[in-house]
Write an enzyme that holds these catalytic residues in place. Structure first.
Site, PDB file in Angstrom:
ATOM      1  N   ASP A  80     -10.425   7.788   5.031  1.00 54.99           N
ATOM      2  CA  ASP A  80     -10.161   9.144   5.514  1.00 54.99           C
ATOM      3  C   ASP A  80     -11.234  10.169   5.125  1.00 54.99           C
ATOM      4  O   ASP A  80     -11.594  11.013   5.939  1.00 54.99           O
ATOM      5  CB  ASP A  80      -8.782   9.633   5.051  1.00 54.99           C
ATOM      6  CG  ASP A  80      -7.629   8.974   5.809  1.00 54.99           C
ATOM      7  OD1 ASP A  80      -7.854   8.474   6.935  1.00 54.99           O
ATOM      8  OD2 ASP A  80      -6.501   8.974   5.286  1.00 54.99           O
ATOM      9  N   HIS A 137      -4.364   6.739  14.519  1.00 54.90           N
ATOM     10  CA  HIS A 137      -4.124   5.421  15.111  1.00 54.90           C
ATOM     11  C   HIS A 137      -2.736   4.901  14.741  1.00 54.90           C
ATOM     12  O   HIS A 137      -1.989   4.431  15.593  1.00 54.90           O
ATOM     13  CB  HIS A 137      -5.202   4.440  14.644  1.00 54.90           C
ATOM     14  CG  HIS A 137      -5.347   4.342  13.141  1.00 54.90           C
ATOM     15  ND1 HIS A 137      -5.480   5.447  12.324  1.00 54.90           N
ATOM     16  CD2 HIS A 137      -5.367   3.272  12.313  1.00 54.90           C
ATOM     17  CE1 HIS A 137      -5.575   5.059  11.064  1.00 54.90           C
ATOM     18  NE2 HIS A 137      -5.506   3.739  11.030  1.00 54.90           N
ATOM     19  N   ARG A 138      -2.382   5.019  13.460  1.00 60.72           N
ATOM     20  CA  ARG A 138      -1.082   4.517  13.000  1.00 60.72           C
ATOM     21  C   ARG A 138       0.043   5.386  13.536  1.00 60.72           C
ATOM     22  O   ARG A 138       1.078   4.890  13.951  1.00 60.72           O
ATOM     23  CB  ARG A 138      -1.053   4.457  11.468  1.00 60.72           C
ATOM     24  CG  ARG A 138       0.143   3.683  10.941  1.00 60.72           C
ATOM     25  CD  ARG A 138       0.063   3.435   9.437  1.00 60.72           C
ATOM     26  NE  ARG A 138      -1.085   2.613   9.112  1.00 60.72           N
ATOM     27  CZ  ARG A 138      -2.147   3.043   8.440  1.00 60.72           C
ATOM     28  NH1 ARG A 138      -2.214   4.280   7.999  1.00 60.72           N
ATOM     29  NH2 ARG A 138      -3.151   2.243   8.182  1.00 60.72           N
ATOM     30  N   ASP A 195      -1.780  -4.083  10.803  1.00 62.14           N
ATOM     31  CA  ASP A 195      -3.094  -4.431  10.310  1.00 62.14           C
ATOM     32  C   ASP A 195      -3.998  -3.394  10.929  1.00 62.14           C
ATOM     33  O   ASP A 195      -3.983  -3.184  12.142  1.00 62.14           O
ATOM     34  CB  ASP A 195      -3.507  -5.852  10.699  1.00 62.14           C
ATOM     35  CG  ASP A 195      -4.646  -6.337   9.807  1.00 62.14           C
ATOM     36  OD1 ASP A 195      -4.521  -6.221   8.573  1.00 62.14           O
ATOM     37  OD2 ASP A 195      -5.673  -6.808  10.333  1.00 62.14           O
ATOM     38  N   ASN A 229       0.854  -1.185   0.000  1.00 60.95           N
ATOM     39  CA  ASN A 229       0.000   0.000   0.000  1.00 60.95           C
ATOM     40  C   ASN A 229       0.896   1.243   0.000  1.00 60.95           C
ATOM     41  O   ASN A 229       1.604   1.503   0.963  1.00 60.95           O
ATOM     42  CB  ASN A 229      -0.900  -0.043   1.246  1.00 60.95           C
ATOM     43  CG  ASN A 229      -1.836   1.136   1.340  1.00 60.95           C
ATOM     44  OD1 ASN A 229      -1.428   2.284   1.186  1.00 60.95           O
ATOM     45  ND2 ASN A 229      -3.085   0.856   1.633  1.00 60.95           N
ATOM     46  N   LYS A 244      -2.086  14.532  10.529  1.00 62.06           N
ATOM     47  CA  LYS A 244      -2.612  13.173  10.646  1.00 62.06           C
ATOM     48  C   LYS A 244      -1.630  12.272  11.403  1.00 62.06           C
ATOM     49  O   LYS A 244      -2.033  11.499  12.271  1.00 62.06           O
ATOM     50  CB  LYS A 244      -2.907  12.595   9.258  1.00 62.06           C
ATOM     51  CG  LYS A 244      -3.519  11.204   9.322  1.00 62.06           C
ATOM     52  CD  LYS A 244      -3.756  10.633   7.933  1.00 62.06           C
ATOM     53  CE  LYS A 244      -4.232   9.191   8.035  1.00 62.06           C
ATOM     54  NZ  LYS A 244      -4.291   8.528   6.742  1.00 62.06           N
ATOM     55  N   GLY A 289       0.253   4.351   0.258  1.00 68.23           N
ATOM     56  CA  GLY A 289      -0.060   5.304   1.324  1.00 68.23           C
ATOM     57  C   GLY A 289       0.623   4.922   2.631  1.00 68.23           C
ATOM     58  O   GLY A 289       1.205   5.766   3.312  1.00 68.23           O
ATOM     59  N   LYS A 290       0.559   3.644   2.977  1.00 68.34           N
ATOM     60  CA  LYS A 290       1.204   3.167   4.204  1.00 68.34           C
ATOM     61  C   LYS A 290       2.719   3.285   4.118  1.00 68.34           C
ATOM     62  O   LYS A 290       3.375   3.702   5.072  1.00 68.34           O
ATOM     63  CB  LYS A 290       0.829   1.701   4.485  1.00 68.34           C
ATOM     64  CG  LYS A 290      -0.539   1.512   5.079  1.00 68.34           C
ATOM     65  CD  LYS A 290      -0.743   0.049   5.460  1.00 68.34           C
ATOM     66  CE  LYS A 290      -2.161  -0.196   5.923  1.00 68.34           C
ATOM     67  NZ  LYS A 290      -2.397  -1.592   6.286  1.00 68.34           N
ATOM     68  N   PHE A 344      -5.993   8.318   2.452  1.00 69.59           N
ATOM     69  CA  PHE A 344      -6.454   7.205   1.620  1.00 69.59           C
ATOM     70  C   PHE A 344      -7.481   6.421   2.424  1.00 69.59           C
ATOM     71  O   PHE A 344      -7.780   6.740   3.568  1.00 69.59           O
ATOM     72  CB  PHE A 344      -5.271   6.310   1.203  1.00 69.59           C
ATOM     73  CG  PHE A 344      -4.539   5.681   2.350  1.00 69.59           C
ATOM     74  CD1 PHE A 344      -4.819   4.384   2.751  1.00 69.59           C
ATOM     75  CD2 PHE A 344      -3.557   6.389   3.046  1.00 69.59           C
ATOM     76  CE1 PHE A 344      -4.155   3.799   3.817  1.00 69.59           C
ATOM     77  CE2 PHE A 344      -2.877   5.805   4.103  1.00 69.59           C
ATOM     78  CZ  PHE A 344      -3.182   4.507   4.493  1.00 69.59           C
TER      79      PHE A 344
END
Length: 195
Positions: free
Chosen positions: A156, A181-182, A68, A10, A176, A12-13, A153
């Site tokens: 969001d 959370h991340r 995850d 991903n 962000k 974005g990640k 992404f």
């Protein structure tokens, strides 16, 4: 700089992790290391992250990070949860996934639209690491009635952040990363790694 594989393709990640781990690690993707995906057969975010981290480390020979994460919507009994990426069927179809939540929540009144993003991050030194580092964090918010914003992404655009009075997709990447959370899980992981 030490390389670490992120058990994800991903983009974005990958971007978020590289930004947050800049100066400590160079984060590489599974695609770069030709790592094959493994079925996510866990029933929790932690189980799936552990499966992905061990697989990425085994195939690449590098320390591995896996997260995850997903969105948990109270009015939908916790759905989509671990199935967030494939809620509408096809894996990673952000447009269809967000639309499915909007459709399923059309009759849910304001004040009952609570949700949270949830993230479990796992770090393993090697595939058989008996003491993985496991961190979990959440990010409380609400589901909007329509999409708002162009950043980020996934979900969001429909996730309202009460502390900032706007959608997650309206926050800058820097904003962000400090409240998500991340972002919170990664900060906690960094603290563990520095020990």
């Amino acid at each position: 700089m030490k390389k670490i594989i992120l058990a994800s393709n991903n983009s974005g990640k990958i971007r978020e992790f590289n930004t947050m781990l800049a100066g400590m690690y160079e984060v590489v993707s599974m695609h770069e290391m030709q790592v094959e995906e493994v079925p996510e057969t866990g029933l929790t975010f932690v189980e799936n992250a552990l499966i992905k981290a061990r697989n990425a480390s085994a195939q690449s020979g590098l320390p591995a990070l896996a997260d995850d994460s997903g969105i948990v919507v109270d009015a939908l009994n916790g759905a989509p949860g671990i199935y967030s990426a494939r809620f509408a069927g096809d894996h990673g179809d952000d447009e269809a996934n967000t639309q499915k939540i909007l459709d399923e929540m059309v009759d849910v009144p304001d004040g009952q639209r609570s949700a949270r993003f949830w993230c479990a991050i796992v770090f393993v030194e090697h595939a058989n690491d008996p003491t993985p580092i496991i961190v979990q964090r959440g990010w409380e918010g609400e589901i909007l009635r329509e999409k708002s914003g162009e950043n980020g992404f996934g979900y969001d655009p429909i996730f309202y952040v009460p502390t900032h009075k706007k959608a997650s997709a309206e926050l800058s990447a820097e904003q962000k990363n400090t409240v998500s959370h991340r972002g919170k899980a990664l900060q906690a992981l960094l603290a563990e790694l520095k020990k």
